[in-house]
Design a protein around this motif. Structure first.
Motif, mmCIF file in Angstrom:
data_model
loop_
_atom_site.group_PDB
_atom_site.id
_atom_site.type_symbol
_atom_site.label_atom_id
_atom_site.label_comp_id
_atom_site.label_asym_id
_atom_site.label_seq_id
_atom_site.Cartn_x
_atom_site.Cartn_y
_atom_site.Cartn_z
ATOM 1 N N LEU A 157 -2.772 30.278 -4.357
ATOM 2 C CA LEU A 157 -3.874 30.518 -3.435
ATOM 3 C C LEU A 157 -4.430 29.172 -3.006
ATOM 4 O O LEU A 157 -4.698 28.312 -3.847
ATOM 5 N N VAL A 158 -4.604 28.987 -1.704
ATOM 6 C CA VAL A 158 -5.085 27.712 -1.182
ATOM 7 C C VAL A 158 -6.286 27.960 -0.276
ATOM 8 O O VAL A 158 -6.179 28.680 0.716
ATOM 9 N N GLY A 159 -7.414 27.358 -0.631
ATOM 10 C CA GLY A 159 -8.624 27.459 0.165
ATOM 11 C C GLY A 159 -8.887 26.182 0.941
ATOM 12 O O GLY A 159 -8.104 25.226 0.904
ATOM 13 N N GLU A 160 -10.027 26.167 1.616
ATOM 14 C CA GLU A 160 -10.402 25.035 2.460
ATOM 15 C C GLU A 160 -10.793 23.810 1.640
ATOM 16 O O GLU A 160 -10.211 22.744 1.756
ATOM 17 N N GLY A 161 -11.838 23.958 0.836
ATOM 18 C CA GLY A 161 -12.343 22.843 0.050
ATOM 19 C C GLY A 161 -13.397 23.331 -0.922
ATOM 20 O O GLY A 161 -13.891 24.455 -0.816
ATOM 21 N N PRO A 162 -13.744 22.495 -1.870
ATOM 22 C CA PRO A 162 -14.733 22.889 -2.871
ATOM 23 C C PRO A 162 -16.119 23.094 -2.264
ATOM 24 O O PRO A 162 -16.509 22.402 -1.325
ATOM 25 N N GLY A 163 -16.846 24.044 -2.818
ATOM 26 C CA GLY A 163 -18.249 24.240 -2.485
ATOM 27 C C GLY A 163 -19.127 23.544 -3.520
ATOM 28 O O GLY A 163 -18.638 22.784 -4.367
ATOM 29 N N ALA A 164 -20.411 23.821 -3.477
ATOM 30 C CA ALA A 164 -21.363 23.158 -4.371
ATOM 31 C C ALA A 164 -21.059 23.422 -5.841
ATOM 32 O O ALA A 164 -21.067 22.500 -6.667
ATOM 33 N N ARG A 165 -20.816 24.677 -6.190
ATOM 34 C CA ARG A 165 -20.562 25.022 -7.601
ATOM 35 C C ARG A 165 -19.242 24.408 -8.071
ATOM 36 O O ARG A 165 -19.143 23.931 -9.201
ATOM 37 N N GLU A 166 -18.249 24.411 -7.210
ATOM 38 C CA GLU A 166 -16.955 23.818 -7.549
ATOM 39 C C GLU A 166 -17.103 22.311 -7.763
ATOM 40 O O GLU A 166 -16.528 21.752 -8.707
ATOM 41 N N ASP A 167 -17.867 21.655 -6.906
ATOM 42 C CA ASP A 167 -18.128 20.230 -7.037
ATOM 43 C C ASP A 167 -18.856 19.934 -8.350
ATOM 44 O O ASP A 167 -18.581 18.952 -9.021
ATOM 45 N N THR A 186 -5.627 33.475 -14.197
ATOM 46 C CA THR A 186 -4.795 32.732 -15.136
ATOM 47 C C THR A 186 -3.309 32.950 -14.868
ATOM 48 O O THR A 186 -2.483 32.269 -15.465
ATOM 49 N N ARG A 187 -2.962 33.872 -13.966
ATOM 50 C CA ARG A 187 -1.563 34.162 -13.656
ATOM 51 C C ARG A 187 -1.158 33.659 -12.273
ATOM 52 O O ARG A 187 -0.173 34.123 -11.696
ATOM 53 N N CYS A 188 -1.918 32.711 -11.739
ATOM 54 C CA CYS A 188 -1.574 32.114 -10.448
ATOM 55 C C CYS A 188 -2.058 30.666 -10.447
ATOM 56 O O CYS A 188 -2.560 30.172 -11.451
ATOM 57 N N TYR A 189 -1.856 29.984 -9.343
ATOM 58 C CA TYR A 189 -2.351 28.618 -9.197
ATOM 59 C C TYR A 189 -3.290 28.591 -8.002
ATOM 60 O O TYR A 189 -2.979 29.161 -6.945
ATOM 61 N N ILE A 190 -4.451 27.948 -8.171
ATOM 62 C CA ILE A 190 -5.475 27.902 -7.131
ATOM 63 C C ILE A 190 -5.777 26.450 -6.785
ATOM 64 O O ILE A 190 -6.022 25.629 -7.680
ATOM 65 N N ALA A 191 -5.757 26.143 -5.489
ATOM 66 C CA ALA A 191 -6.023 24.779 -5.024
ATOM 67 C C ALA A 191 -6.757 24.849 -3.681
ATOM 68 O O ALA A 191 -6.975 25.926 -3.142
ATOM 69 N N ASN A 192 -7.115 23.695 -3.167
ATOM 70 C CA ASN A 192 -7.759 23.575 -1.864
ATOM 71 C C ASN A 192 -7.040 22.521 -1.035
ATOM 72 O O ASN A 192 -6.351 21.653 -1.574
ATOM 73 N N THR A 193 -7.273 22.564 0.274
ATOM 74 C CA THR A 193 -6.666 21.571 1.158
ATOM 75 C C THR A 193 -7.250 20.192 0.919
ATOM 76 O O THR A 193 -6.547 19.195 1.038
ATOM 77 N N VAL A 194 -8.546 20.108 0.620
ATOM 78 C CA VAL A 194 -9.178 18.845 0.230
ATOM 79 C C VAL A 194 -9.699 19.002 -1.187
ATOM 80 O O VAL A 194 -10.051 20.102 -1.613
ATOM 81 N N LYS A 195 -9.744 17.922 -1.903
ATOM 82 C CA LYS A 195 -10.069 17.958 -3.322
ATOM 83 C C LYS A 195 -11.514 17.551 -3.628
ATOM 84 O O LYS A 195 -11.929 17.587 -4.781
ATOM 85 N N CYS A 196 -12.268 17.176 -2.605
ATOM 86 C CA CYS A 196 -13.682 16.814 -2.756
ATOM 87 C C CYS A 196 -14.496 17.652 -1.776
ATOM 88 O O CYS A 196 -14.019 17.984 -0.689
ATOM 89 N N ARG A 197 -15.735 17.934 -2.138
ATOM 90 C CA ARG A 197 -16.599 18.778 -1.309
ATOM 91 C C ARG A 197 -17.054 18.043 -0.056
ATOM 92 O O ARG A 197 -17.675 16.985 -0.138
ATOM 93 N N PRO A 198 -16.805 18.622 1.106
ATOM 94 C CA PRO A 198 -17.403 18.072 2.328
ATOM 95 C C PRO A 198 -18.916 18.330 2.299
ATOM 96 O O PRO A 198 -19.344 19.420 1.909
ATOM 97 N N PRO A 221 -10.134 16.020 10.165
ATOM 98 C CA PRO A 221 -8.689 15.771 10.144
ATOM 99 C C PRO A 221 -8.281 14.614 9.228
ATOM 100 O O PRO A 221 -7.264 14.711 8.525
ATOM 101 N N GLU A 222 -9.059 13.542 9.218
ATOM 102 C CA GLU A 222 -8.693 12.409 8.352
ATOM 103 C C GLU A 222 -8.858 12.745 6.876
ATOM 104 O O GLU A 222 -8.142 12.206 6.026
ATOM 105 N N GLU A 223 -9.774 13.649 6.543
ATOM 106 C CA GLU A 223 -9.947 14.085 5.151
ATOM 107 C C GLU A 223 -8.777 14.972 4.727
ATOM 108 O O GLU A 223 -8.242 14.823 3.624
ATOM 109 N N LEU A 224 -8.377 15.866 5.612
ATOM 110 C CA LEU A 224 -7.204 16.700 5.337
ATOM 111 C C LEU A 224 -5.962 15.835 5.161
ATOM 112 O O LEU A 224 -5.149 16.058 4.261
ATOM 113 N N ALA A 225 -5.818 14.830 6.012
ATOM 114 C CA ALA A 225 -4.665 13.933 5.928
ATOM 115 C C ALA A 225 -4.660 13.153 4.617
ATOM 116 O O ALA A 225 -3.600 12.944 4.015
ATOM 117 N N ALA A 226 -5.838 12.724 4.159
ATOM 118 C CA ALA A 226 -5.940 11.944 2.923
ATOM 119 C C ALA A 226 -5.482 12.760 1.711
ATOM 120 O O ALA A 226 -4.941 12.201 0.754
#
Length: 138
Positions: A45-55, A82-94, A102-107
């Motif tokens: 599962l791939v989301g956009e980016g972390p929110g406040a709680r995720e950060d 626990t039976r899948c992998y979860i990530a986001n397109t960016v690894k830090c909260r905008p 676009p430059e954050e996604l590219a990074a």
């Protein structure tokens, strides 16, 4: 690779993500949110980016949207996170949970590409327009 090797490689990748300063999001983050779950996994599962709680916690999808995701996984697929992998397109909260630039996604692109390679999913679910655009293009 076997499951132990993939998880070790993902742990090394998480260390790289934690040290990343490739874009301005690094200056405003509390924690990086590299991703979590099992590898290999048939479902990623791939989301956009972390929110406040995720950060705050350094884990993906643990806020309100994560509660919804957990409920949908259980009710519709009969499985839990626990039976899948979860990530986001960016690894830090905008800031302000805005859409990543676009430059954050590219990074972060190389990080997610390596996660997909290591997880080796049969199915990737893009959660939202930004994640779908990451895979499909503009």
């Amino acid at each position: 690779m076997g499951p132990v090797r993939e998880l070790e490689a993902l742990a090394r990748l998480a260390e790289e993500v934690a040290a990343c300063q490739a874009c301005g999001l690094a200056a405003t983050r509390t924690h990086v949110v590299p991703g979590e779950g099992v590898a290999p996994s048939d479902l990623m599962l791939v989301g956009e980016g972390p929110g406040a709680r995720e950060d705050e916690l350094g884990r993906p999808f643990v806020g309100r949207s994560g509660q919804l995701l957990d409920r949908l996984l259980a009710e519709e697929l009969g499985r839990d996170r626990t039976r899948c992998y979860i990530a986001n397109t960016v690894k830090c909260r905008p800031p302000g949970n805005r859409t990543p630039a676009p430059e954050e996604l590219a990074a972060c692109r190389g990080f997610l590409e390596r996660q997909v390679e290591l997880v080796d999913p049969r199915l990737i679910v893009a959660l939202g327009a930004t994640a779908a655009g990451w895979f499909l293009g503009p």
